[in-house]
Write a protein that holds these residues in place. Structure first.
Motif, PDB file in Angstrom:
ATOM      1  N   LEU A  55       0.885  -1.292   0.089  1.00 55.39           N
ATOM      2  CA  LEU A  55       0.071   0.026  -0.054  1.00 55.39           C
ATOM      3  C   LEU A  55       0.849   1.317   0.000  1.00 55.39           C
ATOM      4  O   LEU A  55       0.494   2.304  -0.594  1.00 55.39           O
ATOM      5  N   MET A  56       1.991   1.181   0.760  1.00 47.29           N
ATOM      6  CA  MET A  56       2.781   2.369   0.749  1.00 47.29           C
ATOM      7  C   MET A  56       3.526   2.568  -0.396  1.00 47.29           C
ATOM      8  O   MET A  56       4.089   3.873  -0.896  1.00 47.29           O
ATOM      9  N   PHE A  57       4.147   1.452  -0.953  1.00 48.45           N
ATOM     10  CA  PHE A  57       5.177   1.687  -2.167  1.00 48.45           C
ATOM     11  C   PHE A  57       4.973   1.207  -3.561  1.00 48.45           C
ATOM     12  O   PHE A  57       5.734   1.404  -4.313  1.00 48.45           O
ATOM     13  N   MET A  58       3.880   0.635  -3.646  1.00 45.95           N
ATOM     14  CA  MET A  58       3.222   0.229  -5.008  1.00 45.95           C
ATOM     15  C   MET A  58       1.742   0.754  -5.332  1.00 45.95           C
ATOM     16  O   MET A  58       1.116   0.129  -5.711  1.00 45.95           O
ATOM     17  N   ALA A  59       1.538   1.939  -4.891  1.00 41.31           N
ATOM     18  CA  ALA A  59       0.211   2.620  -4.879  1.00 41.31           C
ATOM     19  C   ALA A  59       0.043   2.933  -6.487  1.00 41.31           C
ATOM     20  O   ALA A  59       0.984   3.261  -7.211  1.00 41.31           O
ATOM     21  N   ASN A  60      -1.188   3.122  -6.725  1.00 39.52           N
ATOM     22  CA  ASN A  60      -1.659   3.857  -7.846  1.00 39.52           C
ATOM     23  C   ASN A  60      -1.334   5.201  -8.137  1.00 39.52           C
ATOM     24  O   ASN A  60      -1.410   5.884  -6.917  1.00 39.52           O
ATOM     25  N   PRO A  61      -1.052   5.763  -9.077  1.00 36.16           N
ATOM     26  CA  PRO A  61      -0.893   6.999  -9.307  1.00 36.16           C
ATOM     27  C   PRO A  61      -2.418   7.910  -8.879  1.00 36.16           C
ATOM     28  O   PRO A  61      -3.378   7.290  -9.108  1.00 36.16           O
ATOM     29  N   VAL A  62      -2.103   9.033  -8.598  1.00 35.51           N
ATOM     30  CA  VAL A  62      -3.489   9.981  -8.080  1.00 35.51           C
ATOM     31  C   VAL A  62      -3.870  10.284  -9.392  1.00 35.51           C
ATOM     32  O   VAL A  62      -3.258  10.849 -10.141  1.00 35.51           O
ATOM     33  N   TRP A  63      -5.236  10.255  -9.606  1.00 39.00           N
ATOM     34  CA  TRP A  63      -5.845  10.998 -10.763  1.00 39.00           C
ATOM     35  C   TRP A  63      -6.489  12.182 -10.643  1.00 39.00           C
ATOM     36  O   TRP A  63      -7.052  12.500  -9.750  1.00 39.00           O
TER      37      TRP A  63
END
Length: 146
Positions: free
Chosen positions: A121-129
């Motif tokens: 969750l901390m380091f492989m998150a999706n980009p913010v749209w």
């Protein structure tokens, strides 16, 4: 808009959903040995059964949350810290149960699952749209469909 699935948080969510359902409907699983895996609890009582079932409800909540939320660089950091804390707590419970001696218990399975999920969750998150990024994607879809 279709939500993407298939990342590690989805797998962790499904595992939490399964463990939560098992805890609610078959709480005795937490007091049984499975090969080299020792039980979560060494004794079964009415109170232990209620605690296992209560924890099953929390695991269901965690599972649904992990499976339905689209984790990004904003909401993934604090949630990841929470999962790391839950993992550390799970490992500490097992460590204390066995007086500081490592005995393979289900607690360690959850500790590993929660820690890996937290890191994911901390380091492989999706980009913010952003609105601009979404418009670009929508424009590309419209141009493709013409």
């Amino acid at each position: 808009w279709v939500m993407p699935h298939g990342d590690f948080s989805d797998l962790a969510g499904l595992l939490c959903l399964g463990a939560g359902a098992a805890s609610i409907y078959s709480p005795e699983f937490a007091t049984m040995e499975y090969g080299p895996l020792k039980p979560f609890f060494t004794t079964a009582s009415a109170e232990t059964t209620m605690v296992i079932q209560f924890l099953g409800g929390l695991l269901l909540f965690i599972g649904f949350t992990l499976f339905t939320n689209r984790w990004n660089t904003v909401n993934g950091k604090l949630s990841g810290i929470g999962m790391l804390a839950a993992g550390g707590n799970s490992a500490y419970i097992a460590w204390k149960m066995d007086a500081g001696v490592f005995v393979l218990r289900g607690w360690y399975i959850f500790a590993g699952l929660f820690a890996l999920t937290g890191l994911s969750l901390m380091f492989m998150a999706n980009p913010v749209w952003t609105a601009a990024a979404l418009k670009k994607v929508e424009d590309a879809k419209k141009a493709k469909n013409k």
